[in-house]
Design a protein around this motif. Sequence first.
Motif, PDB file in Angstrom:
ATOM      1  N   ARG A 201       0.871  -1.298  -0.058  1.00 40.20           N
ATOM      2  CA  ARG A 201      -0.011   0.188  -0.087  1.00 40.20           C
ATOM      3  C   ARG A 201       0.967   1.213  -0.076  1.00 40.20           C
ATOM      4  NH1 ARG A 201      -3.759  -3.290   3.238  1.00 40.20           N
ATOM      5  NH2 ARG A 201      -2.801  -2.563   5.139  1.00 40.20           N
ATOM      6  N   ALA A 202       1.882   1.190   0.860  1.00 41.46           N
ATOM      7  CA  ALA A 202       2.883   2.231   0.903  1.00 41.46           C
ATOM      8  C   ALA A 202       3.565   2.466  -0.754  1.00 41.46           C
ATOM      9  CB  ALA A 202       4.010   1.871   1.727  1.00 41.46           C
ATOM     10  N   LEU A 203       3.762   1.383  -1.386  1.00 42.36           N
ATOM     11  CA  LEU A 203       4.069   1.696  -2.774  1.00 42.36           C
ATOM     12  C   LEU A 203       3.150   1.870  -3.798  1.00 42.36           C
ATOM     13  CD1 LEU A 203       6.510  -1.455  -2.726  1.00 42.36           C
ATOM     14  CD2 LEU A 203       7.397   0.849  -3.060  1.00 42.36           C
ATOM     15  N   GLY A 204       1.788   2.278  -3.431  1.00 44.97           N
ATOM     16  CA  GLY A 204       0.875   2.546  -4.231  1.00 44.97           C
ATOM     17  C   GLY A 204      -0.335   1.613  -4.435  1.00 44.97           C
ATOM     18  N   ALA A 205      -0.400   0.480  -4.090  1.00 52.07           N
ATOM     19  CA  ALA A 205      -1.446  -0.447  -4.182  1.00 52.07           C
ATOM     20  C   ALA A 205      -2.808   0.106  -3.536  1.00 52.07           C
ATOM     21  CB  ALA A 205      -1.283  -1.828  -3.365  1.00 52.07           C
ATOM     22  N   ASP A 206      -3.741   0.226  -4.536  1.00 52.34           N
ATOM     23  CA  ASP A 206      -5.038   0.908  -4.276  1.00 52.34           C
ATOM     24  C   ASP A 206      -6.074   0.043  -3.231  1.00 52.34           C
ATOM     25  OD1 ASP A 206      -5.039   3.360  -6.104  1.00 52.34           O
ATOM     26  OD2 ASP A 206      -4.374   1.487  -7.311  1.00 52.34           O
ATOM     27  N   GLU A 207      -5.876  -1.376  -3.536  1.00 49.99           N
ATOM     28  CA  GLU A 207      -6.656  -2.245  -2.727  1.00 49.99           C
ATOM     29  C   GLU A 207      -5.742  -3.410  -2.554  1.00 49.99           C
ATOM     30  OE1 GLU A 207      -9.616  -1.551  -1.750  1.00 49.99           O
ATOM     31  OE2 GLU A 207     -10.473  -0.119  -3.111  1.00 49.99           O
ATOM     32  N   THR A 208      -5.866  -4.227  -1.083  1.00 53.09           N
ATOM     33  CA  THR A 208      -5.024  -5.425  -0.919  1.00 53.09           C
ATOM     34  C   THR A 208      -6.087  -6.472  -0.136  1.00 53.09           C
ATOM     35  OG1 THR A 208      -4.580  -4.640   1.273  1.00 53.09           O
ATOM     36  CG2 THR A 208      -3.125  -4.066  -0.289  1.00 53.09           C
ATOM     37  N   ILE A 209      -5.353  -7.584  -0.451  1.00 48.83           N
ATOM     38  CA  ILE A 209      -6.402  -8.994  -0.221  1.00 48.83           C
ATOM     39  C   ILE A 209      -5.270  -9.851   0.443  1.00 48.83           C
ATOM     40  CG2 ILE A 209      -7.760 -10.734  -0.847  1.00 48.83           C
ATOM     41  CD1 ILE A 209      -8.608  -9.020  -3.115  1.00 48.83           C
ATOM     42  N   ASN A 210      -5.719 -10.252   1.699  1.00 47.20           N
ATOM     43  CA  ASN A 210      -4.873 -11.190   2.264  1.00 47.20           C
ATOM     44  C   ASN A 210      -5.500 -12.541   1.877  1.00 47.20           C
ATOM     45  OD1 ASN A 210      -3.865 -13.459   4.247  1.00 47.20           O
ATOM     46  ND2 ASN A 210      -3.117 -11.730   5.383  1.00 47.20           N
ATOM     47  N   TYR A 211      -4.768 -13.272   1.369  1.00 49.19           N
ATOM     48  CA  TYR A 211      -5.224 -14.625   0.604  1.00 49.19           C
ATOM     49  C   TYR A 211      -5.407 -15.727   1.573  1.00 49.19           C
ATOM     50  CZ  TYR A 211      -0.317 -15.935  -0.546  1.00 49.19           C
ATOM     51  OH  TYR A 211       0.805 -16.395  -0.651  1.00 49.19           O
ATOM     52  N   LYS A 212      -4.823 -15.759   2.879  1.00 51.08           N
ATOM     53  CA  LYS A 212      -5.015 -16.508   3.866  1.00 51.08           C
ATOM     54  C   LYS A 212      -6.355 -16.304   4.737  1.00 51.08           C
ATOM     55  CE  LYS A 212      -0.476 -18.394   4.924  1.00 51.08           C
ATOM     56  NZ  LYS A 212       0.722 -18.704   6.082  1.00 51.08           N
ATOM     57  N   THR A 213      -6.515 -14.828   4.788  1.00 52.76           N
ATOM     58  CA  THR A 213      -7.783 -14.409   5.314  1.00 52.76           C
ATOM     59  C   THR A 213      -8.939 -14.617   4.384  1.00 52.76           C
ATOM     60  OG1 THR A 213      -6.520 -12.806   6.717  1.00 52.76           O
ATOM     61  CG2 THR A 213      -8.956 -12.769   6.418  1.00 52.76           C
ATOM     62  N   GLU A 220     -13.228 -11.642  -3.509  1.00 52.71           N
ATOM     63  CA  GLU A 220     -12.689 -10.480  -3.005  1.00 52.71           C
ATOM     64  C   GLU A 220     -12.378  -9.437  -4.244  1.00 52.71           C
ATOM     65  OE1 GLU A 220     -12.321  -8.694   0.191  1.00 52.71           O
ATOM     66  OE2 GLU A 220     -13.931 -10.119   0.359  1.00 52.71           O
ATOM     67  N   VAL A 221     -11.669  -9.874  -5.293  1.00 52.71           N
ATOM     68  CA  VAL A 221     -11.281  -9.166  -6.442  1.00 52.71           C
ATOM     69  C   VAL A 221     -12.809  -8.639  -7.127  1.00 52.71           C
ATOM     70  CG1 VAL A 221     -10.180  -9.186  -8.757  1.00 52.71           C
ATOM     71  CG2 VAL A 221      -9.381 -10.086  -6.854  1.00 52.71           C
ATOM     72  N   LEU A 222     -13.534  -9.693  -7.258  1.00 53.91           N
ATOM     73  CA  LEU A 222     -14.861  -9.338  -7.811  1.00 53.91           C
ATOM     74  C   LEU A 222     -15.595  -8.148  -7.002  1.00 53.91           C
ATOM     75  CD1 LEU A 222     -15.947 -12.694  -9.084  1.00 53.91           C
ATOM     76  CD2 LEU A 222     -15.045 -10.700 -10.713  1.00 53.91           C
ATOM     77  N   ARG A 223     -15.555  -8.341  -5.565  1.00 50.84           N
ATOM     78  CA  ARG A 223     -16.416  -7.599  -4.785  1.00 50.84           C
ATOM     79  C   ARG A 223     -15.636  -5.998  -5.076  1.00 50.84           C
ATOM     80  NH1 ARG A 223     -15.667  -5.002   0.029  1.00 50.84           N
ATOM     81  NH2 ARG A 223     -13.557  -5.916   0.508  1.00 50.84           N
ATOM     82  N   LEU A 224     -14.275  -6.124  -5.192  1.00 52.42           N
ATOM     83  CA  LEU A 224     -13.769  -4.509  -5.111  1.00 52.42           C
ATOM     84  C   LEU A 224     -13.695  -4.130  -6.518  1.00 52.42           C
ATOM     85  CD1 LEU A 224     -10.380  -5.626  -3.403  1.00 52.42           C
ATOM     86  CD2 LEU A 224     -12.119  -4.065  -2.538  1.00 52.42           C
ATOM     87  N   THR A 225     -14.331  -4.860  -7.576  1.00 49.34           N
ATOM     88  CA  THR A 225     -14.689  -4.249  -8.740  1.00 49.34           C
ATOM     89  C   THR A 225     -16.130  -4.333  -9.165  1.00 49.34           C
ATOM     90  OG1 THR A 225     -14.148  -6.462  -9.918  1.00 49.34           O
ATOM     91  CG2 THR A 225     -12.229  -4.913  -9.547  1.00 49.34           C
ATOM     92  N   ASP A 226     -16.986  -4.213  -8.162  1.00 48.36           N
ATOM     93  CA  ASP A 226     -18.502  -4.336  -8.420  1.00 48.36           C
ATOM     94  C   ASP A 226     -18.758  -5.334  -9.375  1.00 48.36           C
ATOM     95  OD1 ASP A 226     -18.416  -1.958  -6.744  1.00 48.36           O
ATOM     96  OD2 ASP A 226     -18.011  -0.528  -8.703  1.00 48.36           O
ATOM     97  N   GLY A 227     -18.141  -6.525  -9.236  1.00 47.09           N
ATOM     98  CA  GLY A 227     -18.662  -7.792  -9.679  1.00 47.09           C
ATOM     99  C   GLY A 227     -18.087  -7.881 -11.233  1.00 47.09           C
TER     100      GLY A 227
END
Length: 335
Positions: A201-213, A220-227
């Motif tokens: 995020r400090a390097l510029g990522a707009d959204e992040t996903i922990n794939y263990k969580t 989650e990718v689809l949720r963050l892109t409105d499907g």
Amino acid sequence: MKAFQYESFSLDGLKRVDLPEPQPGPYEVAVRFRAASLNYRDLLFAWGVYNPKAKFPTIPLSDGAGEVVAVGSEVTRWKTGDRVCPIFTQGWLEGPYNAAKAGTTLGGGDLPGVLREIGAFHEQSLVRIPDYLSFEEAATLPCAAVTVWNSLVVFGNLKAGETVLTLGTGGVSMFALQLAKLHGARVISTSSSDEKLERVRALGADETINYKTHPAWEKEVLRLTDGVGVDHVVEVGGAGTISKSIASARIAGKIGVIGVLAQGEGVNPMFLLMKTLALQGIFVGSREMFEHLNAAITTAQLKPVIDRTFPFDEAVEALRHMETGSHFGKIVLKY
């Protein structure tokens, strides 16, 4: 000169040796290396997976940076003191990849690699290092950065405002984040570590996903892109992640297949058909692509992300560090 060469597969087969210094031919230059960087390919080679028919002894590593110390009688492109990187595929200067070019890669059993103090290279198979980069920083570019450039810019035709999905925090994925942001894209990044996600995020990522969580991270990718899904995926996992990457991509999206880090099952081609996806294998890139990459990062003064720097004599330790998978960005050797 000092060098490392494999006498057999496995990291235990990588030995420090003393070899004669190569002398440049009429169209060659001698390069004294100051730094090199590691790629996952280097581990695959050590494990006997990348090129099972490789002949020994052979010098590994494809990515190095150094200075010209001697030039052949017919050389016109370079002079002593020039700072250069050899290109990954020595015969791929421009145009499409083909069988003739395929057998000219460094450090994978085709041609001797850069894990040595001096190498001789054809004058056409080198690029100039941007002035603002150190040798250590420049050594990170020939494989990982050029591969991402090929995937996102050449194949992907990336546009400002599009969304890029990156997987993990290795060298390729960090360049994917940086080059995507350089082009004005929105970036979604994944990792199994919340600490690493803070750093991306400090390097510029707009959204992040922990794939263990979120084991079903494609949801989650689809949720963050409105499907809708993302425009581009820089796919480094291989069989273990490709199905999720396909699910994460939008209709008519583009997936650059770069890595084979994760094991898994095959792909159902129906999803490729239904979403009209473009799935492209990316095998690094040409000298022309490398030069275009260098022009872009020079304009932006982009700094590669370096995880850790090891001394030359600790090459095996550096590879073992990569084997742990704990690195963030590129692992570098300083000569």
